[in-house]
Design an enzyme around this catalytic site. Structure first.
Site, PDB file in Angstrom:
ATOM      1  N   ILE A  56       0.856  -1.185   0.000  1.00  0.00           N
ATOM      2  CA  ILE A  56       0.000   0.000   0.000  1.00  0.00           C
ATOM      3  C   ILE A  56       0.890   1.231   0.000  1.00  0.00           C
ATOM      4  O   ILE A  56       1.780   1.379   0.839  1.00  0.00           O
ATOM      5  CB  ILE A  56      -0.990  -0.036   1.189  1.00  0.00           C
ATOM      6  CG1 ILE A  56      -1.889  -1.273   1.007  1.00  0.00           C
ATOM      7  CG2 ILE A  56      -1.808   1.266   1.260  1.00  0.00           C
ATOM      8  CD1 ILE A  56      -3.083  -1.376   1.894  1.00  0.00           C
ATOM      9  N   ALA A 101       5.065   3.963   2.445  1.00  0.00           N
ATOM     10  CA  ALA A 101       4.366   2.782   1.938  1.00  0.00           C
ATOM     11  C   ALA A 101       4.580   1.655   2.943  1.00  0.00           C
ATOM     12  O   ALA A 101       5.406   1.783   3.856  1.00  0.00           O
ATOM     13  CB  ALA A 101       4.928   2.366   0.587  1.00  0.00           C
ATOM     14  N   LYS A 102       3.852   0.594   2.801  1.00  0.00           N
ATOM     15  CA  LYS A 102       4.082  -0.585   3.637  1.00  0.00           C
ATOM     16  C   LYS A 102       3.583  -1.812   2.906  1.00  0.00           C
ATOM     17  O   LYS A 102       2.647  -1.710   2.104  1.00  0.00           O
ATOM     18  CB  LYS A 102       3.313  -0.453   4.956  1.00  0.00           C
ATOM     19  CG  LYS A 102       3.779  -1.399   6.035  1.00  0.00           C
ATOM     20  CD  LYS A 102       4.988  -0.844   6.709  1.00  0.00           C
ATOM     21  CE  LYS A 102       5.393  -1.614   7.931  1.00  0.00           C
ATOM     22  NZ  LYS A 102       6.304  -0.785   8.742  1.00  0.00           N
ATOM     23  N   GLY A 103       4.208  -2.948   3.184  1.00  0.00           N
ATOM     24  CA  GLY A 103       3.753  -4.188   2.567  1.00  0.00           C
ATOM     25  C   GLY A 103       3.603  -5.264   3.610  1.00  0.00           C
ATOM     26  O   GLY A 103       4.113  -5.147   4.725  1.00  0.00           O
ATOM     27  N   ASP A 142      10.768  -5.609   8.212  1.00  0.00           N
ATOM     28  CA  ASP A 142       9.823  -5.267   9.268  1.00  0.00           C
ATOM     29  C   ASP A 142       9.602  -6.570  10.050  1.00  0.00           C
ATOM     30  O   ASP A 142      10.480  -7.447  10.020  1.00  0.00           O
ATOM     31  CB  ASP A 142       8.532  -4.693   8.649  1.00  0.00           C
ATOM     32  CG  ASP A 142       7.699  -3.919   9.657  1.00  0.00           C
ATOM     33  OD1 ASP A 142       8.010  -2.758   9.933  1.00  0.00           O
ATOM     34  OD2 ASP A 142       6.730  -4.489  10.204  1.00  0.00           O
TER      35      ASP A 142
END
Ligand code: GLU
Length: 411
Positions: A56, A101-103, A142
């Site tokens: 995202i 952003a992050k996944g 992460d």
């Protein structure tokens, strides 16, 4: 409260104080793009498993989007959306040239072999490879992802697009990673803690510390706090929590972390085994949540007996708990400042990659210290001058920078 709504509540709070107006505010609330992909993988036993993966991309006004990739069974779109938004504010708070952003992949890496993990990672990158890139969106480690996973990402992306080490950070040193990246988040948490203590006339040697979580962030935070002379009185991992008023033997426990031995099996004189909630409510000078989000509910917050909370984890505090802490006068140094050391050294890694340079560990750490301490001072001054919480001050700085960039670029 759902995670994304919680983050948006903080944004609205700060935006109202700043008088940003609804036009800009609405731009800052919604993600620019959401990639939701299936990740089919053949398991070692020949069966097919289909996972869901997310990337995202929240905001790119200030630069390429940046943020980690987590592997966990609780990962869902709402969670990743909230974490993506937090990255936008985090990179703005420390003023590095990125958006957010992050996944995530909804899977339990504990049940996957190394080969399965590699196949999951490569398939995910194939599916999102057009959406990421060194000038577009740069993943990083992460929860439950590490340098090896980043190496597979670099390799898979480079197969498709040509050699591109700058597409991902947190890589192994042998593959264009940076000195100091692995320890950076925990190191940054302790730099911030030291600055806060300095403001109150103390040093690490004067305080007791409890750390919740013993992964990458918690273990390095415990190590640097210990090396600075702090007494670490409580520590936990997923298996349980331990406490010792005289101070835990951190060098021995770091070996537990390194060998992934559960803390629940640790036995030593004067050490009691306690629950996670007892850890969070232990009387302590500095409390560092460094595991998953949402650990401070309003009920837990009523029982916390800490002098200050320094958020090593992302989103550990629910908004209702934040209000309880404010009412009870417990300062909370927020994630978007406190744990920004990781993405800051990711920035250094990317900068080294695109210039084909290599910095020494001292160079990395002194630049990190400079960014963390100057960002701290900016937020602290705002806390004092505007009489707002640390979180609100950090959001004001982050929102201000992103809003300005957005208006300058044009909608
Ligand atoms: N996952 C880390 C964070 O939440 C690091 C992100 C990065 O280095 O891009 O800040």
């Amino acid at each position: 409260m759902k995670a994304f709504e919680a983050t948006n509540r903080y944004i609205r709070q700060a935006s109202q104080i700043m008088g940003l107006g609804s036009r800009v505010e609405s731009l800052l609330l919604s993600p620019e793009a959401e990639h939701n992909v299936t990740v089919p993988v053949e398991l070692d036993n020949g069966e097919l498993a289909v996972f869901t993966g997310y990337r995202i991309q929240h905001n790119s006004a200030r630069g390429p989007m940046k943020g980690g990739l987590r592997y966990h069974p609780t990962v869902d779109a709402d969670d990743v959306r909230a974490l993506a938004s937090l990255m936008t504010w985090k990179t703005a708070v420390v003023n590095i040239p990125y958006g957010g952003a992050k996944g995530g992949i909804s899977c339990d890496p504990k049940n996957l072999s190394q080969g399965e993990l590699e196949r999951v990672t490569r398939k995910f990158i194939q599916r999102i490879s057009e959406a990421i890139g060194p000038q577009r969106d740069i993943p990083a480690p992460d929860v439950n992802t590490n340098a090896q996973v980043m190496a597979w990402i670099m390799d898979e992306y480079s197969r498709l697009h040509g050699f591109a080490p700058g597409v991902v950070t947190g890589k192994p040193l042998e593959l264009h990673g940076s000195e100091g990246r692995e320890a950076a988040t925990g190191r940054g948490v302790i730099y911030i803690t030291e600055e806060y203590l300095k403001d109150t006339g103390r040093t690490l040697a004067d305080v007791s510390v409890a750390v919740q979580g013993f992964g990458n962030v918690g273990s390095f935070a415990a190590r640097f706090a210990h090396e600075g002379g702090a007494r670490i009185v409580a520590l936990s991992d997923a298996s349980g929590a331990i406490r010792c008023a005289k101070g835990l033997d951190i060098p021995t426990l770091l070996n537990y972390g390194r060998t992934r031995t559960p803390l629940s099996t640790y036995q030593a004189e004067g050490v009691e085994h306690i629950s996670q909630e007892e850890l969070l409510t232990t009387e302590v000078d500095v409390l560092i949540p460094a595991a998953l989000g949402g650990v401070f509910t309003a009920e837990v917050a009523e029982e916390v007996r800490a002098g200050v909370i320094v958020e090593g984890a992302n989103a550990p505090t629910e908004p209702e708990a934040d209000e309880v802490f404010a009412r009870r006068g417990i300062p909370v140094i927020p994630d978007i400042l406190a744990n920004a050391g990781g993405v800051t050294v990711s920035y250094f890694e990317w900068a080294q990659n695109i210039q084909c340079l290599r910095w020494t560990e001292d160079e990395v750490n002194s630049r990190l210290k400079h960014i963390m301490t100057s960002s701290y001072a900016t937020i602290r001054n705002l806390v004092k001058s505007r009489n707002v919480s640390w979180r609100t001050a950090a959001f004001i700085v982050g929102l201000g920078r992103v809003a300005k960039a957005t208006v300058l670029r044009g909608i």
